[in-house]
Every structure is written in structure tokens, then in C-alpha cells.
Design a protein around this motif. Structure first.
Motif, PDB file in Angstrom:
ATOM      1  N   MET A 109       0.833  -1.207   0.000  1.00 29.31           N
ATOM      2  CA  MET A 109       0.000   0.000   0.000  1.00 29.31           C
ATOM      3  C   MET A 109       0.862   1.250   0.000  1.00 29.31           C
ATOM      4  O   MET A 109       1.936   1.256   0.614  1.00 29.31           O
ATOM      5  CB  MET A 109      -0.856   0.061   1.273  1.00 29.31           C
ATOM      6  CG  MET A 109      -2.023  -0.858   1.271  1.00 29.31           C
ATOM      7  SD  MET A 109      -2.957  -0.457   2.783  1.00 29.31           S
ATOM      8  CE  MET A 109      -4.054  -1.842   2.804  1.00 29.31           C
ATOM      9  N   SER A 110       0.364   2.305  -0.619  1.00 34.75           N
ATOM     10  CA  SER A 110       1.083   3.586  -0.602  1.00 34.75           C
ATOM     11  C   SER A 110       1.073   4.146   0.826  1.00 34.75           C
ATOM     12  O   SER A 110       0.317   3.665   1.684  1.00 34.75           O
ATOM     13  CB  SER A 110       0.408   4.583  -1.541  1.00 34.75           C
ATOM     14  OG  SER A 110      -0.871   4.883  -1.017  1.00 34.75           O
ATOM     15  N   VAL A 133      -5.929  12.029   6.973  1.00 32.78           N
ATOM     16  CA  VAL A 133      -4.696  11.553   6.327  1.00 32.78           C
ATOM     17  C   VAL A 133      -3.813  12.751   5.965  1.00 32.78           C
ATOM     18  O   VAL A 133      -2.598  12.733   6.198  1.00 32.78           O
ATOM     19  CB  VAL A 133      -5.014  10.674   5.082  1.00 32.78           C
ATOM     20  CG1 VAL A 133      -3.747  10.401   4.274  1.00 32.78           C
ATOM     21  CG2 VAL A 133      -5.665   9.364   5.511  1.00 32.78           C
ATOM     22  N   GLU A 134      -4.428  13.794   5.445  1.00 24.11           N
ATOM     23  CA  GLU A 134      -3.645  15.004   5.100  1.00 24.11           C
ATOM     24  C   GLU A 134      -2.991  15.597   6.351  1.00 24.11           C
ATOM     25  O   GLU A 134      -1.815  15.972   6.337  1.00 24.11           O
ATOM     26  CB  GLU A 134      -4.536  16.041   4.424  1.00 24.11           C
ATOM     27  CG  GLU A 134      -4.665  15.751   2.937  1.00 24.11           C
ATOM     28  CD  GLU A 134      -5.735  16.574   2.239  1.00 24.11           C
ATOM     29  OE1 GLU A 134      -6.202  17.564   2.841  1.00 24.11           O
ATOM     30  OE2 GLU A 134      -6.095  16.215   1.106  1.00 24.11           O
ATOM     31  N   GLU A 135      -3.776  15.653   7.415  1.00 26.11           N
ATOM     32  CA  GLU A 135      -3.237  16.158   8.695  1.00 26.11           C
ATOM     33  C   GLU A 135      -2.043  15.324   9.152  1.00 26.11           C
ATOM     34  O   GLU A 135      -1.007  15.854   9.541  1.00 26.11           O
ATOM     35  CB  GLU A 135      -4.308  15.973   9.781  1.00 26.11           C
ATOM     36  CG  GLU A 135      -5.053  17.195  10.180  1.00 26.11           C
ATOM     37  CD  GLU A 135      -6.085  16.830  11.251  1.00 26.11           C
ATOM     38  OE1 GLU A 135      -6.979  17.640  11.416  1.00 26.11           O
ATOM     39  OE2 GLU A 135      -6.011  15.756  11.897  1.00 26.11           O
ATOM     40  N   GLY A 136      -2.229  14.002   9.079  1.00 27.10           N
ATOM     41  CA  GLY A 136      -1.189  13.075   9.532  1.00 27.10           C
ATOM     42  C   GLY A 136       0.082  13.215   8.710  1.00 27.10           C
ATOM     43  O   GLY A 136       1.194  13.258   9.248  1.00 27.10           O
ATOM     44  N   LEU A 137      -0.093  13.311   7.371  1.00 27.18           N
ATOM     45  CA  LEU A 137       1.070  13.440   6.475  1.00 27.18           C
ATOM     46  C   LEU A 137       1.832  14.725   6.788  1.00 27.18           C
ATOM     47  O   LEU A 137       3.062  14.737   6.829  1.00 27.18           O
ATOM     48  CB  LEU A 137       0.600  13.470   5.017  1.00 27.18           C
ATOM     49  CG  LEU A 137       0.211  12.112   4.428  1.00 27.18           C
ATOM     50  CD1 LEU A 137      -0.536  12.302   3.111  1.00 27.18           C
ATOM     51  CD2 LEU A 137       1.437  11.240   4.202  1.00 27.18           C
ATOM     52  N   PHE A 145       5.494  12.513  -0.071  1.00 28.17           N
ATOM     53  CA  PHE A 145       5.724  11.084  -0.329  1.00 28.17           C
ATOM     54  C   PHE A 145       4.431  10.264  -0.244  1.00 28.17           C
ATOM     55  O   PHE A 145       4.472   9.040  -0.158  1.00 28.17           O
ATOM     56  CB  PHE A 145       6.732  10.512   0.679  1.00 28.17           C
ATOM     57  CG  PHE A 145       8.087  11.163   0.614  1.00 28.17           C
ATOM     58  CD1 PHE A 145       8.700  11.412  -0.608  1.00 28.17           C
ATOM     59  CD2 PHE A 145       8.759  11.513   1.770  1.00 28.17           C
ATOM     60  CE1 PHE A 145       9.944  12.009  -0.681  1.00 28.17           C
ATOM     61  CE2 PHE A 145      10.014  12.117   1.712  1.00 28.17           C
ATOM     62  CZ  PHE A 145      10.608  12.367   0.480  1.00 28.17           C
ATOM     63  N   ALA A 146       3.287  10.940  -0.289  1.00 26.80           N
ATOM     64  CA  ALA A 146       1.999  10.269  -0.058  1.00 26.80           C
ATOM     65  C   ALA A 146       1.759   9.079  -0.973  1.00 26.80           C
ATOM     66  O   ALA A 146       1.168   8.075  -0.572  1.00 26.80           O
ATOM     67  CB  ALA A 146       0.871  11.276  -0.213  1.00 26.80           C
ATOM     68  N   LYS A 147       2.232   9.177  -2.210  1.00 28.28           N
ATOM     69  CA  LYS A 147       1.947   8.117  -3.195  1.00 28.28           C
ATOM     70  C   LYS A 147       3.016   7.021  -3.201  1.00 28.28           C
ATOM     71  O   LYS A 147       2.880   6.036  -3.917  1.00 28.28           O
ATOM     72  CB  LYS A 147       1.874   8.715  -4.614  1.00 28.28           C
ATOM     73  CG  LYS A 147       0.886   9.837  -4.780  1.00 28.28           C
ATOM     74  CD  LYS A 147      -0.539   9.309  -4.928  1.00 28.28           C
ATOM     75  CE  LYS A 147      -1.511  10.462  -5.102  1.00 28.28           C
ATOM     76  NZ  LYS A 147      -2.750  10.281  -4.352  1.00 28.28           N
TER      77      LYS A 147
END
Ligand code: ATP
Length: 380
Positions: A109-110, A133-137, A145-147
């Protein structure tokens, strides 16, 4: 994951009798057959603490963490979070999340899918998952590097994915089992500060298991030193290092020289300790719990001892004479083993403030070791 408004770490809530502990462990014991892995542990942890369980291999620290997560059931005792008894609740109903040593991130998984996984499983809406997820990243600085897949990340970045995945579930308590063990020394040191920074921003209570004393000293608001299933001492890093309460803690944390002796005389400001191993009396600061005739250990850390070839003239300090048996150059400091006439070896460490010194102490030199009585630790 809003930044916390209060910085508990500055407040030292454990010193305030009006503060209520956030997590209370009451008489927790875990037996595996006849073997007691956790032995009657009582612990109070306050909201916003970064608390470390520190101990050698097999001392029971991971078992205690697993009990808090709900992966083990205690044989005796219970524990509460925010006043609510958690002991009988299944893991998924507890407001805690655990980050494992292996990180357990999915290789196929990405990064963003890894972080989203637990949220989707909990049935959160697509929009809520996206926001978290955006908050966590952003929090772990991995937005760009999300992908990527985990194998396209460094060890430190993988560790941050695991951290983000645990944090996006908004746990009240995050449990981390040896979170930095897979990283090399340099990266571990850097990541320690990142971890502290994230914890500080969020104010979530972190409980970290580690066998690495330097890591525990750097990270923690407080440390519980564990041995054979028991807690030997609880305190701030300074308490634990400067005021160890037992020979076990004194030896486990850092290095220490211990001289066995008997209190010969008690004066208004000090005690005089007769000591075979030093062949001279030692002076310690006055302490009302110490009595004449008592056997004690006089302990001094290697970096608190001053080493010189010239005989010092300060009679208020303790002074020993010996011969340099060997020494090791470690870059920032040198460590010396000095043999006293009695045969006892004393360890001394000195910072290397200059690149070269023709006066540097070397093998077979006769040296004087001095220290201030106030720096002595007394072990009963
Ligand atoms: P390490 O740093 O090596 O992981 P630890 O302090 O985390 O050590 P634990 O994993 O808590 O140690 O284990 C404490 C003791 O309990 C060990 O002696 C271990 O062998 C024992 N133990 C742990 N789990 C079990 C089990 N399921 N059955 C029997 N004994 C166990």
C-alpha cells in the motif's frame, strides 16, 4: 490533531497533589504459568506525559505495554484511563493505539493508504478520512511522499508513516514499543527529537518502551526503571541519573563508581565515611537519614571526578591517588581506569576540550582524583 494548549511537561503535574493522574495502573501482575513477568506494578501517568518504561531484556516492559493495549489480560490488578476502568475492555474499545517495533506497515500500500487503513476500517466517511490523512502526512512531514510505497522510503520515513497511522486515530494514549530500534544511531537521535516535537505539539500521552537508556533520558518527562517485572524507580531523567535510589538503578543508568564504607563520624554539614577500598576517609554531605556506624555505598559518576597529575590542595573535596591502568579516547571525551593502592579501579571521564595537549594524562601516570562531596550519591 490540534496542538495542545497546555504543555504538561513544563508543569510537572506529578508534583502537584491536586492533579489527577490520567492513567492509573493498580497492582498489575501478569503470570505465564509459574513465571511472573509483571509483578505488582503501580503507576500513575499524567496527561501529556512522554513516559518511558526502561529496562533490560525480559524485564516485563513489553508485557506491561501489551496489557495496556488489551493484547494481554492481567492476572491481578486493573488500570484506568481518565477514571474509566479499561481492564475488561477489548483492544478496539480502548482509547489507546499501539505502534509496534516492526512498524507493521503494509508493503503493497502507498503511504497515504497505509495511514488511511485503520480509519476506513473504523467506518469513517471518505471526507473525514481524507482530512485526517492530510493532517497526519503534514504532521510527520511526508506530504510529498503520499503516493510512495514503503520500500521507496528510508527507515526513518517508514517510522513516521507508522507514527502517522497511529496518531490519525486520535488516541488518548499512544503506546510505542521500541519505536526507534530499527534506525541507525544518527537517524535514531534525529528521530528522537522529531518524536518529542510531535508529542509536544499534540499533547497526547505517549508511553514508550525502550531498553536504550540514552533514548529514555532524551525523550522522557519521566522514566520507570523496570527489573524482573518490578518497578525499581520512577522519576525524571535527572532524578534517575543524579539521585538513583538503589544499586540496581545506579548501575543500570550510566556508569558509577561505588566505594563500600562505614559512617565513622557525623558533623554539622557532613559525614565522614571510613572506606577500605580508598584507604582514606571520604566526606559526604550531611543527610538526616544516615547514622554513625551504618554501612553505606559512596557512589560517584565518572564525569564528576576531576583528574590531574598535580596534587590538589582543596581539603573540602575528596581526593584519591592512583595510577592510570588504561584509557580510551572516544573523541569528545577520554575514559580512564585508575588503579588505587588497594587494587580498586576507578573510572573517570574527562572532556577533550583541546585537540592536542602535551599535558594529557597517559598510561602509568600517577594521578589525583578529586570530587566535591555534594556530587556523591549515597546508596544504602
Ligand atoms: P525485550 O526488551 O527483550 O523485548 P521485555 O522487557 O519487553 O524484553 P517481555 O516481552 O515483557 O520483556 O517479557 C517478560 C518475560 O515474560 C520474559 O522472560 C518472557 O520470556 C516472558 N514472556 C513474555 N510473553 C510470554 C508468553 N506468552 N508466555 C510465556 N512467557 C512469556
Amino acid at each position: 490533531m490540534k496542538p495542545s494548549e497546555e504543555k504538561y511537561i513544563d508543569k510537572q503535574p506529578w508534583l502537584d497533589k491536586h492533579e489527577k493522574p490520567f492513567l492509573e495502573i493498580r497492582g498489575v501482575t501478569k503470570k505465564f504459568g509459574d513465571f511472573t513477568a509483571v509483578d505488582n506494578v503501580n503507576l500513575e501517568i499524567y496527561k501529556g506525559e512522554l513516559f518511558c518504561l526502561l529496562g533490560g531484556s525480559g524485564c516485563g516492559k513489553s508485557t506491561l505495554l501489551r496489557i495496556l493495549a488489551g493484547f494481554e489480560t492481567p492476572t491481578e490488578g486493573n488500570f484506568l484511563i481518565d477514571g474509566v476502568d479499561m481492564t475488561e475492555l477489548p483492544p478496539y474499545e480502548r482509547p489507546v493505539n499501539m505502534m509496534f517495533q516492526s512498524y507493521a506497515i503494509f508493503p503493497h500500500m502507498s503511504v497515504e493508504k497505509n495511514i488511511a487503513y485503520g480509519l476506513k476500517r473504523d467506518g469513517l466517511s471518505k471526507a473525514e478520512v481524507k482530512i485526517r490523512v492530510e493532517e497526519g502526512l503534514e504532521l510527520v512531514q511526508l506530504s510529498q511522499f503520499a503516493k510512495r510505497k514503503p520500500h521507496q522510503l528510508s527507515g526513518g520515513q517508514q517510522q513516521r508513516v507508522a507514527l502517522a497511522r497511529a496518531l490519525v486515530k486520535y488516541p488518548k494514549v499512544l503506546l510505542l514499543d521500541e519505536p526507534l530500534a530499527a534506525l541507525d544511531k544518527k537517524l535514531r537521535e534525529k528521530t528522537q527529537f522529531e518524536l518529542m516535537d510531535i508529542q509536544y505539539k499534540l499533547g497526547i500521552t505517549f508511553i514508550v518502551v525502550t531498553h536504550d537508556q540514552e533514548e529514555a533520558m532524551t525523550l522522557s518527562s519521566r522514566i520507570a526503571v523496570m527489573d524482573q517485572g518490578k518497578i525499581r524507580q520512577i522519576g525524571t531523567p535527572t532524578d534517575i541519573y543524579e539521585y538513583p535510589q538503589s544499586r540496581f538503578t545506579a548501575n543500570f543508568i550510566g556508569s558509577i563508581n561505588i566505594f563500600e564504607g562505614v559512617v565513622k563520624e557525623s558533623r554539622s554539614e557532613s559525614h565522614v565515611v571510613q572506606c577500605e577500598e580508598t584507604r582514606c576517609d571520604l566526606i559526604i554531605d550531611r543527610d538526616s537519614s544516615i547514622h554513625t556506624g551504618e554501612s553505606i555505598g559512596v557512589a560517584i559518576r565518572p564525569e564528576k571526578i576531576h583528574l590531574s597529575r598535580e596534587e590538589p590542595d582543596n581539603k573540602d573535596f575528596n581526593t584519591l591517588k592512583g595510577k592510570v591502568l588504561d584509557f580510551g579516547y572516544i573523541g569528545n571525551l577520554s575514559v580512564y581506569n585508575v588503579k588505587l593502592d588497594s587494587g580498586k579501579t576507578v573510572k573517570v571521564s574527562s572532556p577533550n576540550q583541546n585537540r592536542y595537549s602535551k599535558h594529557r594524562v597517559t598510561w602509568d601516570d600517577i594521578v589525583y582524583l578529586t570530587w566535591e562531596p555534594a556530587n556523591t550519591v549515597v546508596l544504602l
